[in-house]
Design a protein around this motif. Structure first.
Motif, PDB file in Angstrom:
ATOM      1  N   PHE A   1       0.832  -1.204   0.000  1.00 20.86           N
ATOM      2  CA  PHE A   1       0.000   0.000   0.000  1.00 20.86           C
ATOM      3  C   PHE A   1       0.869   1.258   0.000  1.00 20.86           C
ATOM      4  N   GLY A   2       1.854   1.276   0.871  1.00 16.74           N
ATOM      5  CA  GLY A   2       2.736   2.439   0.958  1.00 16.74           C
ATOM      6  C   GLY A   2       3.503   2.668  -0.326  1.00 16.74           C
ATOM      7  N   GLY A   3       3.999   1.574  -0.909  1.00 15.96           N
ATOM      8  CA  GLY A   3       4.736   1.694  -2.168  1.00 15.96           C
ATOM      9  C   GLY A   3       3.867   2.223  -3.292  1.00 15.96           C
ATOM     10  N   ILE A   4       2.656   1.694  -3.403  1.00 19.36           N
ATOM     11  CA  ILE A   4       1.750   2.161  -4.454  1.00 19.36           C
ATOM     12  C   ILE A   4       1.327   3.599  -4.193  1.00 19.36           C
ATOM     13  N   LEU A   5       1.068   3.924  -2.935  1.00 15.71           N
ATOM     14  CA  LEU A   5       0.705   5.298  -2.581  1.00 15.71           C
ATOM     15  C   LEU A   5       1.823   6.263  -2.974  1.00 15.71           C
ATOM     16  N   PHE A   6       3.063   5.865  -2.712  1.00 13.89           N
ATOM     17  CA  PHE A   6       4.209   6.673  -3.104  1.00 13.89           C
ATOM     18  C   PHE A   6       4.235   6.873  -4.627  1.00 13.89           C
ATOM     19  N   LEU A   7       3.992   5.794  -5.356  1.00 18.41           N
ATOM     20  CA  LEU A   7       4.032   5.864  -6.825  1.00 18.41           C
ATOM     21  C   LEU A   7       2.912   6.716  -7.413  1.00 18.41           C
ATOM     22  N   PHE A   8       1.836   6.930  -6.664  1.00 20.03           N
ATOM     23  CA  PHE A   8       0.761   7.797  -7.137  1.00 20.03           C
ATOM     24  C   PHE A   8       1.240   9.239  -7.342  1.00 20.03           C
ATOM     25  N   GLY A   9       2.386   9.593  -6.784  1.00 20.63           N
ATOM     26  CA  GLY A   9       2.938  10.923  -7.001  1.00 20.63           C
ATOM     27  C   GLY A   9       3.540  11.104  -8.384  1.00 20.63           C
ATOM     28  N   ILE A  10       3.890  10.010  -9.057  1.00 21.46           N
ATOM     29  CA  ILE A  10       4.550  10.097 -10.358  1.00 21.46           C
ATOM     30  C   ILE A  10       3.658  10.702 -11.446  1.00 21.46           C
ATOM     31  N   PRO A  11       2.367  10.321 -11.560  1.00 17.08           N
ATOM     32  CA  PRO A  11       1.551  10.950 -12.603  1.00 17.08           C
ATOM     33  C   PRO A  11       1.481  12.476 -12.487  1.00 17.08           C
ATOM     34  N   GLY A  12       1.623  12.997 -11.282  1.00 21.46           N
ATOM     35  CA  GLY A  12       1.636  14.450 -11.112  1.00 21.46           C
ATOM     36  C   GLY A  12       2.848  15.102 -11.753  1.00 21.46           C
ATOM     37  N   LEU A  13       3.923  14.325 -11.923  1.00 19.06           N
ATOM     38  CA  LEU A  13       5.116  14.851 -12.582  1.00 19.06           C
ATOM     39  C   LEU A  13       4.964  14.870 -14.095  1.00 19.06           C
ATOM     40  N   ALA A  14       3.996  14.119 -14.625  1.00 20.60           N
ATOM     41  CA  ALA A  14       3.789  14.011 -16.078  1.00 20.60           C
ATOM     42  C   ALA A  14       2.597  14.849 -16.521  1.00 20.60           C
ATOM     43  N   LYS A  15       2.455  16.044 -15.980  1.00 17.50           N
ATOM     44  CA  LYS A  15       1.293  16.885 -16.278  1.00 17.50           C
ATOM     45  C   LYS A  15       1.204  17.260 -17.757  1.00 17.50           C
ATOM     46  N   ASN A  16       2.332  17.395 -18.421  1.00 18.52           N
ATOM     47  CA  ASN A  16       2.319  17.763 -19.838  1.00 18.52           C
ATOM     48  C   ASN A  16       2.031  16.572 -20.742  1.00 18.52           C
ATOM     49  N   HIS A  17       2.013  15.394 -20.188  1.00 21.06           N
ATOM     50  CA  HIS A  17       1.765  14.169 -20.948  1.00 21.06           C
ATOM     51  C   HIS A  17       0.559  13.462 -20.336  1.00 21.06           C
ATOM     52  N   SER A  18      -0.632  13.959 -20.633  1.00 24.56           N
ATOM     53  CA  SER A  18      -1.828  13.444 -19.969  1.00 24.56           C
ATOM     54  C   SER A  18      -2.098  11.976 -20.286  1.00 24.56           C
ATOM     55  N   ALA A  19      -1.780  11.500 -21.481  1.00 25.43           N
ATOM     56  CA  ALA A  19      -2.013  10.088 -21.817  1.00 25.43           C
ATOM     57  C   ALA A  19      -1.148   9.183 -20.943  1.00 25.43           C
ATOM     58  N   ILE A  20       0.099   9.574 -20.731  1.00 20.93           N
ATOM     59  CA  ILE A  20       0.997   8.792 -19.872  1.00 20.93           C
ATOM     60  C   ILE A  20       0.495   8.825 -18.431  1.00 20.93           C
ATOM     61  N   ALA A  21       0.087   9.994 -17.972  1.00 21.50           N
ATOM     62  CA  ALA A  21      -0.419  10.124 -16.602  1.00 21.50           C
ATOM     63  C   ALA A  21      -1.663   9.261 -16.401  1.00 21.50           C
ATOM     64  N   ILE A  22      -2.551   9.235 -17.386  1.00 20.65           N
ATOM     65  CA  ILE A  22      -3.775   8.433 -17.272  1.00 20.65           C
ATOM     66  C   ILE A  22      -3.435   6.948 -17.243  1.00 20.65           C
ATOM     67  N   MET A  23      -2.509   6.515 -18.103  1.00 14.97           N
ATOM     68  CA  MET A  23      -2.111   5.097 -18.099  1.00 14.97           C
ATOM     69  C   MET A  23      -1.483   4.711 -16.761  1.00 14.97           C
ATOM     70  N   LEU A  24      -0.641   5.582 -16.234  1.00 17.31           N
ATOM     71  CA  LEU A  24      -0.039   5.316 -14.920  1.00 17.31           C
ATOM     72  C   LEU A  24      -1.107   5.216 -13.839  1.00 17.31           C
ATOM     73  N   LEU A  25      -2.084   6.106 -13.873  1.00 22.03           N
ATOM     74  CA  LEU A  25      -3.152   6.076 -12.873  1.00 22.03           C
ATOM     75  C   LEU A  25      -3.984   4.801 -12.982  1.00 22.03           C
ATOM     76  N   VAL A  26      -4.242   4.334 -14.204  1.00 20.40           N
ATOM     77  CA  VAL A  26      -4.990   3.085 -14.389  1.00 20.40           C
ATOM     78  C   VAL A  26      -4.217   1.915 -13.786  1.00 20.40           C
ATOM     79  N   VAL A  27      -2.920   1.845 -14.074  1.00 21.70           N
ATOM     80  CA  VAL A  27      -2.090   0.753 -13.554  1.00 21.70           C
ATOM     81  C   VAL A  27      -1.999   0.825 -12.028  1.00 21.70           C
ATOM     82  N   LEU A  28      -1.753   2.005 -11.495  1.00 23.18           N
ATOM     83  CA  LEU A  28      -1.621   2.162 -10.042  1.00 23.18           C
ATOM     84  C   LEU A  28      -2.932   1.889  -9.313  1.00 23.18           C
ATOM     85  N   THR A  29      -4.037   2.361  -9.868  1.00 21.06           N
ATOM     86  CA  THR A  29      -5.338   2.116  -9.241  1.00 21.06           C
ATOM     87  C   THR A  29      -5.659   0.625  -9.248  1.00 21.06           C
ATOM     88  N   SER A  30      -5.334  -0.056 -10.337  1.00 17.83           N
ATOM     89  CA  SER A  30      -5.538  -1.505 -10.404  1.00 17.83           C
ATOM     90  C   SER A  30      -4.676  -2.219  -9.359  1.00 17.83           C
TER      91      SER A  30
END
Length: 121
Positions: A4-33
């Protein structure tokens, strides 16, 4: 909890990809799963453990207390994180939350493992 902690930490990464919304969305789908799968495995193991150690005649009461406490923490978590998200970047919040969860788990597990080692002596 480490998962849980590791995945929660990784949820911060999509925020770094703000200019690449498709990448951020894919990351969020994988992390949420991954987060959902972690929750399923954690809940299943916790329920099995409770059934094993709690006498049958009080299991209903124990499960009621667990459900009540869980439902209580949903609005408290929403309030707390709502305030944090108003004041800080989502990347910082997720990185900090993940680190705190991982560090807290390691501290608790270190004490538990130490105690088990001392009992086996």
């Amino acid at each position: 909890m480490l998962g849980f902690g590791g995945i929660l930490f990784l949820f911060g990464i999509p925020g770094l990809a703000k200019n690449h919304s498709a990448i951020a969305i894919m990351l969020l789908v994988v992390l949420t799963s991954g987060f959902g799968l972690s929750a399923v495995f954690a809940n299943t193991s916790m329920t099995t453990y409770i059934q094993k150690i709690v006498p049958n005649e009080i299991q209903g009461g124990i499960y009621s207390i667990i459900n009540a406490v869980s439902q209580l923490f949903v609005p408290l978590g929403s309030l707390g994180y709502g305030i944090l998200f108003d004041k800080f970047s989502e990347t910082i919040i997720f990185f900090a939350s993940g680190l705190i969860a991982v560090i807290g788990t390691v501290i608790v597990m270190k004490k538990y493992i130490f105690r088990k080692v001392m009992e086996n002596r």
